[in-house]
Scaffold this active site. Structure first.
Site, PDB file in Angstrom:
ATOM      1  N   CYS A 107       0.837  -1.188   0.000  1.00 15.02           N
ATOM      2  CA  CYS A 107       0.000   0.000   0.000  1.00 15.02           C
ATOM      3  C   CYS A 107       0.881   1.250   0.000  1.00 15.02           C
ATOM      4  O   CYS A 107       1.887   1.320   0.707  1.00 15.02           O
ATOM      5  CB  CYS A 107      -0.907  -0.005   1.223  1.00 15.02           C
ATOM      6  SG  CYS A 107      -1.891   1.497   1.427  1.00 15.02           S
ATOM      7  N   CYS A 157       1.173   4.342   3.772  1.00 13.43           N
ATOM      8  CA  CYS A 157       2.000   4.463   4.978  1.00 13.43           C
ATOM      9  C   CYS A 157       3.447   4.130   4.643  1.00 13.43           C
ATOM     10  O   CYS A 157       3.884   2.991   4.803  1.00 13.43           O
ATOM     11  CB  CYS A 157       1.487   3.538   6.077  1.00 13.43           C
ATOM     12  SG  CYS A 157      -0.111   4.034   6.764  1.00 13.43           S
ATOM     13  N   CYS A 215      -7.147  -1.130   8.284  1.00 10.14           N
ATOM     14  CA  CYS A 215      -6.354   0.093   8.153  1.00 10.14           C
ATOM     15  C   CYS A 215      -6.158   0.687   9.540  1.00 10.14           C
ATOM     16  O   CYS A 215      -7.118   1.191  10.142  1.00 10.14           O
ATOM     17  CB  CYS A 215      -7.023   1.093   7.224  1.00 10.14           C
ATOM     18  SG  CYS A 215      -6.090   2.636   7.058  1.00 10.14           S
ATOM     19  N   GLN A 269     -10.929  18.867   7.885  1.00 11.34           N
ATOM     20  CA  GLN A 269      -9.652  18.337   8.356  1.00 11.34           C
ATOM     21  C   GLN A 269      -9.768  16.838   8.562  1.00 11.34           C
ATOM     22  O   GLN A 269     -10.796  16.328   9.002  1.00 11.34           O
ATOM     23  CB  GLN A 269      -9.235  19.030   9.665  1.00 11.34           C
ATOM     24  CG  GLN A 269      -8.988  20.521   9.538  1.00 11.34           C
ATOM     25  CD  GLN A 269      -7.727  20.864   8.768  1.00 11.34           C
ATOM     26  OE1 GLN A 269      -6.885  20.002   8.499  1.00 11.34           O
ATOM     27  NE2 GLN A 269      -7.574  22.133   8.410  1.00 11.34           N
ATOM     28  N   ASP A 274      -5.521  29.811   6.403  1.00 13.78           N
ATOM     29  CA  ASP A 274      -5.297  28.371   6.236  1.00 13.78           C
ATOM     30  C   ASP A 274      -5.538  28.003   4.775  1.00 13.78           C
ATOM     31  O   ASP A 274      -6.561  27.422   4.421  1.00 13.78           O
ATOM     32  CB  ASP A 274      -6.247  27.584   7.153  1.00 13.78           C
ATOM     33  CG  ASP A 274      -6.087  26.082   7.027  1.00 13.78           C
ATOM     34  OD1 ASP A 274      -5.054  25.637   6.493  1.00 13.78           O
ATOM     35  OD2 ASP A 274      -7.006  25.348   7.442  1.00 13.78           O
ATOM     36  N   CYS A 322      -0.598  23.088   5.072  1.00 15.11           N
ATOM     37  CA  CYS A 322      -0.398  21.668   4.793  1.00 15.11           C
ATOM     38  C   CYS A 322       0.790  21.477   3.852  1.00 15.11           C
ATOM     39  O   CYS A 322       0.986  20.386   3.327  1.00 15.11           O
ATOM     40  CB  CYS A 322      -1.659  21.051   4.191  1.00 15.11           C
ATOM     41  SG  CYS A 322      -2.200  21.847   2.656  1.00 15.11           S
TER      42      CYS A 322
END
Length: 414
Positions: free
Chosen positions: A67, A70, A145, A251, A346, A372
């Site tokens: 995957c 991660c 997950c 978020q 933001d 971000c």
């Protein structure tokens, strides 16, 4: 097969070995590890760990390694969080900015309330939901997950039944944007081919609606167009309960959101009037309104409409005014921000260079930047610093657990 020693982890989460011919990138490796494999176009393929790092830990996902979600699950928490802090320092250094960078705020497993599940049909016609594989368009089926809210994971079998309705056109590659809300699951589907007839046929819509009822979804929408809504999906922003727009921004993890809003609210204490720019549906607006009156602006009219509708849902807040406005094409000027002694912004990943230039010429004493993307944040921060602001502190936020992604909250003062 060639052997290398990993020097560091790069900005995309891959280990990097220094060689006379240039850097060699090796996925899923850690600093200090001895690894071997075949170099192809600057990347190490078929990576074998010869000498593991003492910071290497056992991954917890059954899809780990395949995957693409991660890339850093094998790294112990301490050095992993330190690495995220270092990514922020490096981004600031490129703009010659030095300041205090606090320890990275961790986000616990199982707290992601938003995930994007890609849907495909396998060779047997079965609908499979999952994430993209590492460096590939291939789909990795999700069976568990550790990052996502367990309630989303438990719903995957019924979500696959919902996805089955969206394969009517052979070019469709549906993605289910799944959000856990206070009233249940909200699903917005994208990637569906828009045929000349205008999208899904009546039969496909009926199938989708029936599947949504069986799955007990709060709402099902197609690229923001509501197909069926059993219950209005709502979220809590401070003291307010807000009706989430279909396909609207939110978020990803509530603990990360709480850490960001707490720092923004603390920074504007004592302000007489606050501006909340790129406000969405009010993530920061409502917490800020416990301190002072707020003017809010965002390009999303559905988000602004949701914010306005929620103003009456909570007591004990100061006045809120909100405007739907494209802050890239029409940034708020010093005239628009007159009287605001604190400003929170933001922006999306692209940053807000046009809006930042306007903020720099206001009389605001405090500016809070939420980002971000440390690279575009550093660029915007340089504009404020050059205008006379001091960057007091930056707090990295690990909202996207075990990924290379890092967010931050920063406080500027005159």
């Amino acid at each position: 097969m060639e052997t290398f020693i990993i020097d560091r982890v790069g900005g995309q989460g891959d280990g990097v070995a220094r060689t006379p011919a240039g850097p060699v990138f090796a996925g899923l490796t850690l600093p200090g590890e001895t690894v071997r494999g075949q170099v192809v176009d600057g990347r190490l393929e078929g990576v074998e760990i010869v000498t593991p790092s003492p910071d290497r830990i056992a991954p917890v996902s059954p899809q780990y390694g395949d995957c693409g979600g991660c890339s850093l699950q094998h790294w112990a928490e301490g050095p992993y969080l330190d690495w995220k802090r270092e990514q922020v320092r490096l981004a600031l250094a490129r703009e010659r900015i030095e300041t205090e960078i606090e320890a990275t705020i961790a986000t616990p497993p199982g707290s992601r309330r938003r995930v994007a599940l890609h849907a495909r049909r396998d060779a047997d016609g079965r609908v499979v939901l999952g994430f993209k594989a590492r460096r590939s368009w291939r789909l990795v089926e999700v069976t568990a997950c550790p990052v996502a809210d367990p309630r989303i994971v438990q719903a995957i079998p019924v979500l696959a039944q919902v996805a089955a309705a969206f394969f009517e056109h052979p070019k469709s590659a549906p993605t289910l944007h799944v959000t856990w809300t206070l009233t249940g699951l909200d699903v917005d589907v994208t990637g569906v081919e828009r045929r000349s007839g205008g999208g899904l046929s009546a039969d496909a819509r009926t199938q989708a609606v029936q599947a949504a009822h069986r799955a007990d979804l709060a709402r099902l929408s197609l690229a923001g167009e509501i197909l069926v809504m059993a219950r209005q999906p709502t979220v809590a922003f401070g003291l307010a309960t807000v009706a989430l727009p279909a396909g609207g921004f939110l978020q990803a993890a509530p603990p990360a959101e709480a850490a960001m809003t707490a720092r923004a609210v603390a920074a504007v204490k004592g302000a007489k009037k606050v501006a909340d720019l790129f406000c969405g549906a009010g993530t920061f607006t409502f917490p800020l309104a416990t301190v002072a009156p707020v003017i809010a602006a965002d390009a999303s009219k559905p988000g602004i409409d949701a914010l306005k509708s929620a103003v009456g849902s909570a007591r004990g807040m100061k006045a809120i005014t909100a405007e739907a406005r494209d802050l890239f094409r029409r940034p708020m000027t010093p005239y628009d921000l007159k009287g605001c002694d604190a400003i929170v912004f933001d922006p999306p990943r692209a940053g807000a260079i046009e809006q930042t230039a306007q903020i720099a010429t206001t009389k605001a004493a405090v500016v809070v930047g939420v980002s971000c993307n440390p690279q575009t944040f550093a660029r915007d921060a340089r504009v404020l610093i050059d205008a006379g602001f001091r960057l007091d502190a930056v707090t990295p936020i690990d909202q996207f657990l075990w990924s290379a992604h890092v967010e931050l909250v920063a406080v500027f003062r005159r």
